[in-house]
Write a protein that holds these residues in place. Structure first.
Motif, PDB file in Angstrom:
ATOM      1  N   GLY A  42       2.379  10.769  -9.887  1.00  0.00           N
ATOM      2  CA  GLY A  42       1.810  11.134 -11.134  1.00  0.00           C
ATOM      3  C   GLY A  42       0.909   9.395 -12.362  1.00  0.00           C
ATOM      4  N   TYR A  43       1.487   8.382 -11.020  1.00  0.00           N
ATOM      5  CA  TYR A  43       0.857   7.275 -11.863  1.00  0.00           C
ATOM      6  C   TYR A  43      -0.483   6.362 -10.713  1.00  0.00           C
ATOM      7  N   PRO A  44      -1.197   6.528 -12.172  1.00  0.00           N
ATOM      8  CA  PRO A  44      -2.304   5.585 -11.845  1.00  0.00           C
ATOM      9  C   PRO A  44      -2.723   4.824 -11.108  1.00  0.00           C
ATOM     10  N   VAL A  45      -3.345   4.102  -9.819  1.00  0.00           N
ATOM     11  CA  VAL A  45      -3.013   3.526  -8.813  1.00  0.00           C
ATOM     12  C   VAL A  45      -4.557   2.870  -8.724  1.00  0.00           C
ATOM     13  N   CYS A  46      -4.387   1.726  -8.327  1.00  0.00           N
ATOM     14  CA  CYS A  46      -5.760   1.393  -7.336  1.00  0.00           C
ATOM     15  C   CYS A  46      -5.087   0.370  -6.428  1.00  0.00           C
ATOM     16  N   ILE A  47      -5.160  -0.138  -5.310  1.00  0.00           N
ATOM     17  CA  ILE A  47      -5.373  -1.130  -4.232  1.00  0.00           C
ATOM     18  C   ILE A  47      -6.791  -2.392  -4.107  1.00  0.00           C
ATOM     19  N   TYR A  48      -6.183  -3.484  -4.515  1.00  0.00           N
ATOM     20  CA  TYR A  48      -6.969  -4.287  -4.109  1.00  0.00           C
ATOM     21  C   TYR A  48      -6.897  -4.924  -2.817  1.00  0.00           C
ATOM     22  N   MET A  49      -7.237  -5.056  -1.985  1.00  0.00           N
ATOM     23  CA  MET A  49      -7.392  -6.108  -0.953  1.00  0.00           C
ATOM     24  C   MET A  49      -7.478  -7.429  -1.265  1.00  0.00           C
ATOM     25  N   ALA A  50      -6.893  -8.031  -1.211  1.00  0.00           N
ATOM     26  CA  ALA A  50      -6.675  -9.757  -0.740  1.00  0.00           C
ATOM     27  C   ALA A  50      -6.997 -10.482   0.497  1.00  0.00           C
ATOM     28  N   GLY A  51      -6.982  -9.803   1.771  1.00  0.00           N
ATOM     29  CA  GLY A  51      -6.812  -9.451   2.856  1.00  0.00           C
ATOM     30  C   GLY A  51      -8.114  -9.191   3.802  1.00  0.00           C
ATOM     31  N   ASP A  52      -8.433  -9.209   4.662  1.00  0.00           N
ATOM     32  CA  ASP A  52      -9.723  -8.452   5.328  1.00  0.00           C
ATOM     33  C   ASP A  52      -9.052  -8.004   6.228  1.00  0.00           C
ATOM     34  N   GLU A  53      -9.713  -6.609   6.095  1.00  0.00           N
ATOM     35  CA  GLU A  53      -8.646  -5.024   6.277  1.00  0.00           C
ATOM     36  C   GLU A  53      -9.132  -4.843   7.949  1.00  0.00           C
ATOM     37  N   LEU A  64      -3.853   2.535   5.296  1.00  0.00           N
ATOM     38  CA  LEU A  64      -5.070   2.396   4.627  1.00  0.00           C
ATOM     39  C   LEU A  64      -5.668   3.538   4.549  1.00  0.00           C
ATOM     40  N   SER A  65      -5.548   3.931   5.729  1.00  0.00           N
ATOM     41  CA  SER A  65      -5.623   5.522   6.054  1.00  0.00           C
ATOM     42  C   SER A  65      -5.371   6.738   5.441  1.00  0.00           C
ATOM     43  N   ILE A  66      -3.946   6.614   5.004  1.00  0.00           N
ATOM     44  CA  ILE A  66      -3.256   7.383   4.910  1.00  0.00           C
ATOM     45  C   ILE A  66      -3.976   7.653   2.905  1.00  0.00           C
ATOM     46  N   ALA A  67      -4.089   5.916   2.689  1.00  0.00           N
ATOM     47  CA  ALA A  67      -4.025   6.026   0.906  1.00  0.00           C
ATOM     48  C   ALA A  67      -5.595   6.956   1.166  1.00  0.00           C
ATOM     49  N   ARG A  68      -6.707   6.653   1.560  1.00  0.00           N
ATOM     50  CA  ARG A  68      -7.705   7.221   1.722  1.00  0.00           C
ATOM     51  C   ARG A  68      -8.121   8.392   1.136  1.00  0.00           C
ATOM     52  N   LYS A  69      -7.123   9.265   2.326  1.00  0.00           N
ATOM     53  CA  LYS A  69      -6.585  10.555   2.973  1.00  0.00           C
ATOM     54  C   LYS A  69      -6.539  11.196   1.316  1.00  0.00           C
ATOM     55  N   LEU A  70      -5.623  10.770   0.561  1.00  0.00           N
ATOM     56  CA  LEU A  70      -4.466  11.236  -0.759  1.00  0.00           C
ATOM     57  C   LEU A  70      -6.243  10.731  -2.137  1.00  0.00           C
ATOM     58  N   GLY A  71      -6.962   9.770  -1.816  1.00  0.00           N
ATOM     59  CA  GLY A  71      -7.862   9.686  -3.017  1.00  0.00           C
ATOM     60  C   GLY A  71      -7.698   8.495  -3.731  1.00  0.00           C
ATOM     61  N   ILE A  72      -6.993   7.618  -3.505  1.00  0.00           N
ATOM     62  CA  ILE A  72      -6.102   5.882  -3.581  1.00  0.00           C
ATOM     63  C   ILE A  72      -7.260   5.960  -3.594  1.00  0.00           C
ATOM     64  N   SER A  73      -8.064   4.635  -4.291  1.00  0.00           N
ATOM     65  CA  SER A  73      -9.081   3.835  -4.722  1.00  0.00           C
ATOM     66  C   SER A  73      -8.534   2.697  -4.164  1.00  0.00           C
ATOM     67  N   VAL A  74      -9.636   2.677  -3.111  1.00  0.00           N
ATOM     68  CA  VAL A  74      -8.989   0.763  -2.317  1.00  0.00           C
ATOM     69  C   VAL A  74     -10.482  -0.127  -2.900  1.00  0.00           C
ATOM     70  N   LYS A  75     -10.235  -1.262  -3.068  1.00  0.00           N
ATOM     71  CA  LYS A  75     -10.893  -2.019  -3.844  1.00  0.00           C
ATOM     72  C   LYS A  75     -10.501  -3.399  -2.946  1.00  0.00           C
ATOM     73  N   PRO A  76     -11.907  -4.259  -2.977  1.00  0.00           N
ATOM     74  CA  PRO A  76     -11.617  -5.803  -2.870  1.00  0.00           C
ATOM     75  C   PRO A  76     -11.243  -6.780  -3.710  1.00  0.00           C
ATOM     76  N   ILE A 116       0.680  -0.973  -0.253  1.00  0.00           N
ATOM     77  CA  ILE A 116      -0.023  -0.263  -0.064  1.00  0.00           C
ATOM     78  C   ILE A 116       1.144   1.277   0.186  1.00  0.00           C
ATOM     79  N   ALA A 117       2.098   1.331   1.013  1.00  0.00           N
ATOM     80  CA  ALA A 117       2.663   2.387   1.089  1.00  0.00           C
ATOM     81  C   ALA A 117       3.914   2.576  -0.142  1.00  0.00           C
ATOM     82  N   ALA A 118       4.045   1.290  -0.967  1.00  0.00           N
ATOM     83  CA  ALA A 118       4.931   1.948  -2.112  1.00  0.00           C
ATOM     84  C   ALA A 118       3.840   2.196  -3.393  1.00  0.00           C
ATOM     85  N   ALA A 119       2.793   1.984  -3.261  1.00  0.00           N
ATOM     86  CA  ALA A 119       1.242   2.548  -4.254  1.00  0.00           C
ATOM     87  C   ALA A 119       1.042   3.851  -3.888  1.00  0.00           C
ATOM     88  N   ARG A 120       0.823   4.251  -2.949  1.00  0.00           N
ATOM     89  CA  ARG A 120       0.777   5.625  -2.864  1.00  0.00           C
ATOM     90  C   ARG A 120       2.077   6.928  -3.454  1.00  0.00           C
TER      91      ARG A 120
END
Length: 513
Positions: free
Chosen positions: A74-85, A96-108, A64-68
């Motif tokens: 400037g790269y488009p990213v999406c975080i997919y959760m394989a585990g239960d957050e 995850l909280s940091i990523a969401r505050k930056l507007g990064i999409s988090v999906k199952p 998640i940190a690498a994706a952020r």
């Protein structure tokens, strides 16, 4: 010499750094993520998307940190959760909280199929499982990794693994039910044992070891580790003195080659000379004389008639004794055959010779066929069986040996007090001094008849020049693999012959690699 860590050792190092020394986990994580992001960026495109597929542990938090970090560039990213957050670690929830505050999409992860219809995925960051995986991958996790493998193959998507490819056992390299193949693996602190053994080594793709700030363990604990040689160890090969002569660099007796098997004796002797031995004598059957004298006139030749062994066994054994008494090191077994005279010969050598003996091929097969010969095993012996020969010798199934070659070789070495070189794609050396080595050099080009005979000659050559027998065994395997890499560059992966492999030894021992 490099150190390879078991998964539990790496976890202990991690825990010590955080809990005892006090370096915050998030500091280590940010450094790890920077290294992963740097490798992912090399394949990323700003008009395509990067997927970070994450588990619920700290490996997932790294992803998640690498994706952020890529998102901020400037790269488009999406975080997919394989585990239960909701069951994730504190660090995962923070990332995850940091990523969401930056507007990064988090999906199952199940929504990946929908995402495939949008932007093409240029990079998958694999952060599902880390080095702590200890049981087979099942259920949703298995479906996730299988889907990602399919996408990777069909879409030619680049995959960067965080620490270790998900599904690979960090200690054995085994595929735990399923595993995601990586193009690049960024591992932290030290290389893991499972990244040196197959199939894990292949699943890693190109491996980068990054220092993220772990505190080294106490030196007295290092004896439990697995080791690997590196280019710096070539400096341990004895140098040639200006005032030396052929006797300075030792005498090797190569006992090899039944009728129509002159090549085995030739390749061992040639490799011994190429490694640096001063004098090599080949003891072989009379039928091989003309071939060897023509191909390797530098070698001394001592030929015999096999019938002599049955007609005059006492004289034959005395002849063997006189030959072994001449040598500083002995190669025993390549192409020797398993006839009765060969058994007599092997028994005589094992019972009378006190110099180091590199025992290979038919000598090993005879010990498997006649178990009493193992009673002669002592600390002066280096055995070099491939997995099938080792299976015969130990009566263990090949599958069991391949499942944990380190344990198999270590058990045999401890039982008989010998050094065991267990040959495979990643050769394991269990030395009599207790150290375990995995070889990191080599090439598929070496999968040809005669390559093993070359290895015996390399080890014997190092022995003859005065190298300690433990070091000669493990370093000899490494030199042999480097010669294979050099031969592949010259002749191509399909076309290397054993003689050409031996011919490349000089480049290695002279440091031209």
């Amino acid at each position: 010499m490099r150190t390879l860590l078991l998964g539990r050792k790496m976890k202990a190092t991690d825990a010590k750094t955080i809990q005892e020394i006090g370096i915050p986990s998030m500091v280590l994580m940010e450094r790890a993520a920077m290294a992963v992001a740097a490798e992912a960026e090399k394949a990323a495109k700003k008009d395509e998307i990067v997927w970070a597929v994450c588990g619920s542990g700290n490996n997932g938090a790294d992803g998640i940190a690498a994706a952020r970090m890529l998102h901020l560039k400037g790269y488009p990213v999406c975080i997919y959760m394989a585990g239960d957050e909701n069951r994730g670690t504190v660090e995962l929830k923070t990332q995850l909280s940091i990523a969401r505050k930056l507007g990064i999409s988090v999906k199952p992860w199940q929504e990946i199929e929908t995402e495939k219809k949008g932007k093409h995925c240029c990079v998958i960051i694999d952060a599902v499982f880390g080095v702590g995986l200890g049981r087979p991958v099942e259920g949703n996790y298995k479906r996730c990794l299988d889907d990602l493998n399919q996408i990777r193959e069909q879409e030619h998507t680049f995959c960067v693994a965080v620490d270790i490819p998900s599904g690979i056992h960090a200690d054995t390299g085994a595929v735990m039910g399923t595993a995601l193949k990586a193009d690049v693996t960024v591992t932290f602190g030290m290389r893991k044992v499972g990244q040196a053994l197959f199939p894990g080594r292949e699943y890693c793709g190109r491996l980068f070891v990054e220092d993220v700030g772990f505190v080294p363990e106490d030196p007295e604990q290092a004896g439990e580790h697995v080791h690997a040689h590196g280019l710096e160890d070539l400096m341990e090969i004895p140098r040639r003195r200006a005032d030396s002569h052929k006797g300075t660099y030792g005498k090797i007796l190569v006992i090899a080659g039944a009728k129509n098997m002159a090549g085995a004796a030739y390749f061992s002797a040639l490799a011994a000379y190429r490694t640096g031995a001063g004098l090599v004598k080949i003891m072989t059957v009379e039928e091989n004389r003309s071939v060897i004298q023509e191909r390797l006139p530098e070698a001394v030749l001592s030929s015999f008639d096999p019938q002599w062994a049955s007609e005059e066994p006492g004289e034959f054994k005395e002849y063997i004794r006189s030959q072994t008494g001449w040598a500083d090191a002995i190669v025993l077994g390549p192409g020797l055959g398993q006839e009765e005279y060969a058994r007599t010969l092997v028994e005589a050598v094992l019972s009378d010779a006190y110099v180091p003996i590199v025992m290979d091929a038919d000598a090993v097969n005879l010990a498997a066929r006649y178990p009493y010969l193992k009673g002669y095993f002592t600390e002066n012996i280096i055995l070099t069986p491939h997995v099938l020969e080792f299976s015969r010798l130990t009566e263990k199934p090949v599958e069991e040996i391949k499942e944990d070659p380190l344990a198999a070789a270590r058990e045999f070495s401890d039982q008989y007090g010998v050094t065991c070189v267990l040959k495979d794609a990643a050769t394991v050396t269990a030395r009599k001094d207790g150290k375990l080595f995995i070889n990191l050099s080599g090439s598929p080009a070496m999968a040809k008849g005669g390559s093993g005979d070359v290895l015996t000659g390399v080890i014997a050559g190092l022995l003859a020049m005065g190298m300690d027998d433990c070091e000669a065994a493990s370093l000899g395997v490494y030199v042999h693999g480097l010669a294979g890499e050099a031969a592949e560059k010259k002749y191509g992966v399909h076309s290397v012959l054993a003689g050409e492999l031996a011919g490349c030894i000089g480049e290695v021992v002279n440091g031209n690699v």
